[in-house]
Motif scaffolding. Structure first.
Motif, short mmCIF file in Angstrom:
data_model
loop_
_atom_site.label_atom_id
_atom_site.label_comp_id
_atom_site.label_asym_id
_atom_site.label_seq_id
_atom_site.Cartn_x
_atom_site.Cartn_y
_atom_site.Cartn_z
N LYS A 59 -2.53 11.70 -6.31
CA LYS A 59 -2.17 12.79 -7.05
C LYS A 59 -0.37 13.18 -6.81
CE LYS A 59 -5.50 15.59 -5.52
NZ LYS A 59 -6.19 14.57 -4.74
N SER A 60 -0.60 13.29 -5.46
CA SER A 60 0.82 13.73 -5.07
C SER A 60 1.98 12.71 -5.00
CB SER A 60 0.68 14.39 -3.45
OG SER A 60 0.22 15.31 -3.37
N GLN A 61 1.62 11.17 -4.81
CA GLN A 61 2.34 10.17 -5.12
C GLN A 61 3.05 10.36 -6.72
OE1 GLN A 61 3.53 8.66 -2.47
NE2 GLN A 61 1.94 9.96 -1.26
N CYS A 83 1.21 23.72 -3.07
CA CYS A 83 0.27 24.56 -2.66
C CYS A 83 -0.68 24.07 -1.45
CB CYS A 83 -0.67 25.20 -3.68
SG CYS A 83 0.36 25.79 -5.02
N GLU A 84 -0.26 22.86 -1.27
CA GLU A 84 -0.99 22.38 -0.01
C GLU A 84 -0.37 21.79 1.15
OE1 GLU A 84 -3.30 18.90 -1.82
OE2 GLU A 84 -4.81 20.68 -2.54
N GLN A 85 0.94 22.14 1.28
CA GLN A 85 1.99 21.79 2.28
C GLN A 85 2.05 20.32 2.58
OE1 GLN A 85 3.28 24.83 3.91
NE2 GLN A 85 2.36 25.87 2.13
N THR A 86 1.98 19.64 1.48
CA THR A 86 1.93 18.09 1.64
C THR A 86 3.12 17.52 1.27
OG1 THR A 86 0.74 17.74 -0.20
CG2 THR A 86 -0.48 17.94 1.90
N PHE A 87 4.18 18.40 0.82
CA PHE A 87 5.67 17.78 0.35
C PHE A 87 6.23 17.17 1.39
CE2 PHE A 87 9.87 18.04 -0.93
CZ PHE A 87 9.86 17.67 -2.23
N VAL A 139 2.87 21.78 -10.18
CA VAL A 139 2.15 22.52 -9.14
C VAL A 139 1.10 21.67 -8.41
CG1 VAL A 139 0.60 24.51 -8.91
CG2 VAL A 139 2.48 24.54 -10.82
N ASP A 140 1.28 21.33 -7.31
CA ASP A 140 0.72 20.31 -6.73
C ASP A 140 -0.42 20.96 -5.69
OD1 ASP A 140 -0.37 18.09 -5.73
OD2 ASP A 140 1.20 17.60 -4.29
N GLY A 141 -1.86 20.79 -6.08
CA GLY A 141 -2.96 21.56 -5.37
C GLY A 141 -2.94 22.95 -6.14
MG MG Z 1 -1.72 15.80 -2.41
#
Ligand code: MG
Ligand code: ADP
Length: 263
Positions: A59-61, A83-87, A139-141
């Motif tokens: 998803k994030s990729q 929203c998941e602090q994974t950037f 909007v990730d997560g």
């Molecule tokens: Mg992710």
């Protein structure tokens, strides 16, 4: 001010043909993978596309890659609500470099906010600086903070109401500005293949939830072997259900093989 008479209300009638012409002029954002084939050539302007799947499904990729493409290739701004602090800016820079974009330019085009609470997430869209003109909003997560703050059955109604409100805000923003919108959602898969979200397994079962009915296209991601992933279009109002593979590499998400498969 006197209330407008009913006859003064402006309604915008058009023919279906006019609408078709308008729709054909919409710009599509290509993922440069076979995912495009699922959704008519790429993400459609003015719509919100959802990518959902398990942890690590890509998803994030996908978000990072599309952010790099919009910034690096189209030279346009991206708003990224993480929203998941994974950037990871380093990862975006890597994707940019491997695609031949200037990493500095790409990172400077991406406006990031990392909300820590539902309140912060709800306020994010209205606080986009006026100087920022995003062509893509991510909007990730999108449901993660809601899930951690609203625990238990008794909070479900309020939470779902707020989630809908958030998505409606996002949809309006994307539509009014004729831009691309992406949300991601984490789900879990039990051994029998059932997809569920924690806490509200029943309510969020596939196809049965109002949140999911509010997004335009929904794409389910699942892991395959190694770097390979499968994207599956679910419940589209316009495209047939189908699935296509892609892979995660140093370029972000990438096509498997040279030529897009034809059907
Ligand atoms: Mg992710
Ligand atoms: P999620 O769906 O949880 O957001 P991600 O989109 O972060 O998952 O995808 C995680 C996957 O991406 C992992 O399998 C990881 O191996 C892969 N990945 C992350 N960074 C890189 C990289 N620099 N090069 C290749 N693969 C990567």
């Amino acid at each position: 001010m006197p209330k407008k008479k009913k006859s003064e209300v402006k309604l915008n009638w058009k023919t279906a043909y006019d609408l078709l012409q308008e729709r054909q002029s919409l710009q599509r954002l290509s993922t440069k993978t076979a995912i495009d084939e699922l959704i008519g050539g790429g993400l459609e302007e003015g719509t919100v596309t959802e990518f959902y799947g398990e942890f690590g499904s890509g998803k994030s990729q996908i978000c990072f890659t599309l952010a790099a493409i919009v910034a690096g290739e189209l030279d346009m701004d991206v708003v990224f609500i993480d929203c998941e602090q994974t950037f990871k800016p380093e990862r975006i820079a890597e994707i940019a470099r491997n695609r031949g974009y200037d990493p500095t330019k790409v990172l400077q085009h991406i406006y990031l906010i990392q909300p820590l609470t539902v309140d912060e997430q709800m306020a994010a869209l209205n606080s986009i600086p006026e100087t920022v003109k995003p062509k893509l909003i991510i909007v990730d997560g999108a449901t993660t903070l809601f899930r951690s703050e609203y625990i238990g059955r008794e909070t479900l109604a309020e939470r779902q109401g707020l989630l809908r409100q958030f998505l409606k805000q996002l949809k309006n923003y994307v539509k009014q500005n004729k831009i691309w919108g992406i949300v991601t959602n984490q789900v879990y898969q039990s051994p029998d293949g059932t997809i569920f979200m924690p806490l509200d397994q029943k309510e969020l079962s596939v196809g049965g939830h109002s949140w999911w009915h509010m997004v335009d296209d929904r794409i389910f991601l699942r892991k395959s072997t190694g770097t390979k992933r499968i994207a599956k279009l679910v419940d589209s109002s316009m495209h047939p259900p189908a699935e296509r593979p892609f892979q995660i590499t140093e370029k972000g998400v990438e096509q498997i093989g040279e030529i897009l498969s034809k059907e």
